[in-house]
Design a protein around this motif. Structure first.
Motif, PDB file in Angstrom:
ATOM      1  N   PRO A   1      10.740 -11.195  -5.377  1.00 12.94           N
ATOM      2  CA  PRO A   1       9.352 -11.140  -4.886  1.00 12.94           C
ATOM      3  C   PRO A   1       8.391 -12.004  -5.697  1.00 12.94           C
ATOM      4  O   PRO A   1       7.401 -12.508  -5.161  1.00 12.94           O
ATOM      5  N   ASP A   2       8.668 -12.176  -6.994  1.00 15.60           N
ATOM      6  CA  ASP A   2       7.802 -13.024  -7.816  1.00 15.60           C
ATOM      7  C   ASP A   2       7.801 -14.461  -7.304  1.00 15.60           C
ATOM      8  O   ASP A   2       6.773 -15.145  -7.320  1.00 15.60           O
TER       9      ASP A   2
ATOM     10  N   ALA B   1       5.774 -14.438  -3.974  1.00 15.13           N
ATOM     11  CA  ALA B   1       4.354 -14.174  -4.236  1.00 15.13           C
ATOM     12  C   ALA B   1       3.656 -15.447  -4.701  1.00 15.13           C
ATOM     13  O   ALA B   1       2.542 -15.761  -4.263  1.00 15.13           O
TER      14      ALA B   1
ATOM     15  N   ASP C   1      -0.184 -11.306  -2.810  1.00 13.41           N
ATOM     16  CA  ASP C   1       0.025 -10.211  -3.741  1.00 13.41           C
ATOM     17  C   ASP C   1       1.492  -9.778  -3.649  1.00 13.41           C
ATOM     18  O   ASP C   1       2.081  -9.748  -2.565  1.00 13.41           O
ATOM     19  N   LYS C   2       2.082  -9.443  -4.769  1.00 20.75           N
ATOM     20  CA  LYS C   2       3.490  -9.066  -4.799  1.00 20.75           C
ATOM     21  C   LYS C   2       3.772  -7.863  -3.906  1.00 20.75           C
ATOM     22  O   LYS C   2       4.853  -7.760  -3.308  1.00 20.75           O
ATOM     23  N   ASN C   3       2.809  -6.958  -3.769  1.00 18.46           N
ATOM     24  CA  ASN C   3       2.994  -5.789  -2.905  1.00 18.46           C
ATOM     25  C   ASN C   3       3.103  -6.202  -1.437  1.00 18.46           C
ATOM     26  O   ASN C   3       3.839  -5.580  -0.663  1.00 18.46           O
ATOM     27  N   VAL C   4       2.366  -7.247  -1.059  1.00 14.00           N
ATOM     28  CA  VAL C   4       2.445  -7.751   0.316  1.00 14.00           C
ATOM     29  C   VAL C   4       3.836  -8.324   0.572  1.00 14.00           C
ATOM     30  O   VAL C   4       4.449  -8.087   1.617  1.00 14.00           O
TER      31      VAL C   4
ATOM     32  N   SER D   1       6.612  -7.513  -0.999  1.00 15.59           N
ATOM     33  CA  SER D   1       7.558  -6.396  -0.953  1.00 15.59           C
ATOM     34  C   SER D   1       7.506  -5.699   0.392  1.00 15.59           C
ATOM     35  O   SER D   1       8.542  -5.302   0.948  1.00 15.59           O
ATOM     36  N   TYR D   2       6.298  -5.556   0.954  1.00 14.43           N
ATOM     37  CA  TYR D   2       6.136  -4.940   2.272  1.00 14.43           C
ATOM     38  C   TYR D   2       6.852  -5.776   3.340  1.00 14.43           C
ATOM     39  O   TYR D   2       7.580  -5.244   4.184  1.00 14.43           O
TER      40      TYR D   2
ATOM     41  N   GLN E   1       9.312  -7.849   2.950  1.00 14.23           N
ATOM     42  CA  GLN E   1      10.759  -7.828   2.762  1.00 14.23           C
ATOM     43  C   GLN E   1      11.385  -6.536   3.266  1.00 14.23           C
ATOM     44  O   GLN E   1      12.596  -6.495   3.526  1.00 14.23           O
ATOM     45  N   LYS E   2      10.583  -5.501   3.429  1.00 17.79           N
ATOM     46  CA  LYS E   2      11.098  -4.227   3.922  1.00 17.79           C
ATOM     47  C   LYS E   2      11.080  -4.130   5.442  1.00 17.79           C
ATOM     48  O   LYS E   2      11.617  -3.172   6.015  1.00 17.79           O
TER      49      LYS E   2
END
Length: 224
Positions: free
Chosen positions: A198-199, A202, A208-211, A213-214, A216-217
């Motif tokens: 994710p890095d 991002a 944002d890394k959370n975006v 990760s979202y 990728q799920k």
């Protein structure tokens, strides 16, 4: 000096040869019907069937007249007809696909064909199509196509089709490879197995890394 010219010509010929072999080679026989067994002559990723055992069925496919279900997340379905469906296409350098699009919003997502140029003809409906050139220009070429219109997507470039009409749309595409391949951008970037760090994404997409990760799920639909 003459020696240097000879070396330069030799290098250019070697480069030309390597580039020519990067795509489907020209056949040196009438046909090379592909088989899965490994007891034939190996040609371009496939083994050749004994010519004496070849029949008309090796060059035939039926069903492209049948509308496909487009009730999926992207609203489109691609029906490929390449060497996997017609063994006789092996070494011939061409393939075909039918693409069905749901009413307004049916999308063949941004993707590339690493081994083939595509020419698309609209049989029904209205499509907004386009492709993007390579770095650094990243120039976008787009066109709205109606029934009977034709558009070309150069080899390896990211392209898409989007149904902007109120009815179903259907298109046929021809590709300059027996197996042109397809890389759907979102699926490859966010749906790879194992996932890309994710890095990396991002920073690449400035998200944002959370975006990341979202994304990728999520389930990335394969419409091929």
């Amino acid at each position: 000096m003459e020696g240097l010219k000879f070396v330069a010509v030799f290098v250019l010929l070697a480069l030309a040869s390597s580039l020519a072999s990067a795509f489907d080679p020209s056949p040196l026989q009438d046909f090379c019907v592909a088989i899965n067994e490994t007891d034939g002559v190996f040609v371009n990723g496939k083994f050749c069937k004994d010519p004496k055992l070849v029949t008309e069925k090796d060059f035939f496919y039926s069903g492209l007249n049948i509308p496909q279900n487009t009730s999926n997340p992207v609203g489109s379905t691609v029906t490929p007809v390449n060497v996997a469906q017609i063994p006789g296409l092996n070494t011939l350098g061409i393939s075909l696909a039918r693409i069905d699009y749901a009413p307004y919003g049916g999308l063949n997502p941004p993707h590339t064909h690493p081994r083939g140029t595509e020419i698309l003809v609209v049989l029904e409906g209205t499509l907004y199509v386009g492709f993007v050139t390579s770095n650094p220009e990243n120039r976008l070429f787009t066109k709205v196509l109606n029934t009977g219109d034709v558009f070309v997507f150069p080899i390896g470039l990211i392209h898409f089709q989007f149904n902007v009409g109120k009815t179903n749309a259907v298109a046929f595409s021809g590709l300059s490879s027996q197996n042109p391949g397809v890389i759907t951008i979102a699926n490859a970037v966010f749906g790879s197995e194992p996932p890309i760090n994710p890095d990396v994404l991002a920073k690449a997409f400035q998200l944002d890394k959370n975006v990341v990760s979202y994304l990728q799920k999520q389930f990335w639909w394969d419409n091929n």
